[in-house]
Motif scaffolding. Structure first.
Motif, PDB file in Angstrom:
ATOM      1  N   VAL A  82      50.694  92.564  47.600  1.00 57.94           N
ATOM      2  CA  VAL A  82      51.642  91.786  48.474  1.00 57.94           C
ATOM      3  C   VAL A  82      52.619  93.309  48.492  1.00 57.94           C
ATOM      4  CG1 VAL A  82      52.092  89.794  46.669  1.00 57.94           C
ATOM      5  CG2 VAL A  82      52.439  92.151  45.254  1.00 57.94           C
ATOM      6  N   ASN A  83      53.725  93.343  49.042  1.00 59.28           N
ATOM      7  CA  ASN A  83      54.251  94.168  49.445  1.00 59.28           C
ATOM      8  C   ASN A  83      55.920  94.511  48.950  1.00 59.28           C
ATOM      9  OD1 ASN A  83      52.808  94.693  51.855  1.00 59.28           O
ATOM     10  ND2 ASN A  83      52.985  93.197  52.340  1.00 59.28           N
ATOM     11  N   PRO A  89      55.782  98.183  37.026  1.00 63.71           N
ATOM     12  CA  PRO A  89      54.033  98.054  37.394  1.00 63.71           C
ATOM     13  C   PRO A  89      53.227  96.763  37.426  1.00 63.71           C
ATOM     14  CG  PRO A  89      54.212 100.379  36.955  1.00 63.71           C
ATOM     15  CD  PRO A  89      56.062  99.471  36.018  1.00 63.71           C
ATOM     16  N   LYS A  90      53.491  96.390  35.371  1.00 70.88           N
ATOM     17  CA  LYS A  90      52.803  95.348  35.090  1.00 70.88           C
ATOM     18  C   LYS A  90      52.775  94.434  35.735  1.00 70.88           C
ATOM     19  CE  LYS A  90      51.351  97.852  30.976  1.00 70.88           C
ATOM     20  NZ  LYS A  90      51.146  97.846  29.386  1.00 70.88           N
ATOM     21  N   ASP A  91      54.475  93.882  36.454  1.00 71.62           N
ATOM     22  CA  ASP A  91      54.883  93.093  36.230  1.00 71.62           C
ATOM     23  C   ASP A  91      53.443  92.002  38.281  1.00 71.62           C
ATOM     24  OD1 ASP A  91      56.208  92.000  34.314  1.00 71.62           O
ATOM     25  OD2 ASP A  91      58.234  92.724  35.578  1.00 71.62           O
ATOM     26  N   VAL A  92      53.515  93.354  38.541  1.00 71.94           N
ATOM     27  CA  VAL A  92      53.130  92.634  39.968  1.00 71.94           C
ATOM     28  C   VAL A  92      52.216  92.066  39.779  1.00 71.94           C
ATOM     29  CG1 VAL A  92      51.482  94.014  41.816  1.00 71.94           C
ATOM     30  CG2 VAL A  92      53.312  94.707  41.045  1.00 71.94           C
ATOM     31  N   VAL A  93      51.153  91.664  38.688  1.00 74.39           N
ATOM     32  CA  VAL A  93      49.464  90.785  38.886  1.00 74.39           C
ATOM     33  C   VAL A  93      50.131  89.646  38.467  1.00 74.39           C
ATOM     34  CG1 VAL A  93      49.724  91.382  36.729  1.00 74.39           C
ATOM     35  CG2 VAL A  93      47.327  90.454  37.958  1.00 74.39           C
ATOM     36  N   PHE A  94      51.463  89.521  37.966  1.00 70.73           N
ATOM     37  CA  PHE A  94      51.995  88.556  38.015  1.00 70.73           C
ATOM     38  C   PHE A  94      52.032  87.731  39.224  1.00 70.73           C
ATOM     39  CE2 PHE A  94      52.091  89.748  33.386  1.00 70.73           C
ATOM     40  CZ  PHE A  94      51.741  88.966  32.888  1.00 70.73           C
TER      41      PHE A  94
END
Length: 140
Positions: A82-83, A89-94
């Motif tokens: 995702v862009n 940064p830990k929220d990106v995976v969700f």
């Protein structure tokens, strides 16, 4: 109609902390099969890491039961690239797992921190997820 949702860790923590909370009701719907949890291995690892922190004092058995139930009834999706630039940064995976799940299903991201994610109709707080589930049940 099945509802699919990536459950942010903060929702699980809140559900563990207070058995009469809105997040707990959302998790009750997950365990009842009304909401199908969506996850990947990184999300499951974060659940375990956070829920077993000594400051919470959650029984390890209860944490294992909850995570195993999510694995048993949920659907594994890989994260996609995702862009969006998210504050944590830990929220990106969700967000990335939600976006991949949305390629096949109407999937939501349920979080107590909606401001940490892009303003999208599918990024919802627990109260809104509860309203969605209960609205579908009322129309069934």
């Amino acid at each position: 109609m099945s509802l699919y949702a990536v459950i942010d860790t903060n929702v699980l923590v809140s559900a563990f902390l207070k058995s009469t909370s809105v997040p707990r009701l959302v998790i009750d719907y997950v365990f009842a099969g009304e909401i199908i949890p969506v996850f990947n291995d990184e999300i499951l690892s974060e659940y375990k890491e956070v829920l077993t922190r000594p400051k919470f004092h959650f029984p390890k058995e209860a944490v294992e039961i909850a995570i195993n139930k999510i694995k048993e009834i949920g659907i594994h999706f890989d994260a996609i690239t995702v862009n969006e630039n998210l504050p944590d940064p830990k929220d990106v995976v969700f967000y990335a797992v939600t976006m991949n799940a949305r390629n096949e299903n109407e999937a939501y991201l349920v979080t107590g921190n909606t401001k940490h994610f892009p303003k999208e109709a599918f990024v919802v707080p627990p109260r809104q997820m509860l309203d969605i589930v209960e609205g579908i049940e009322d129309n069934a």
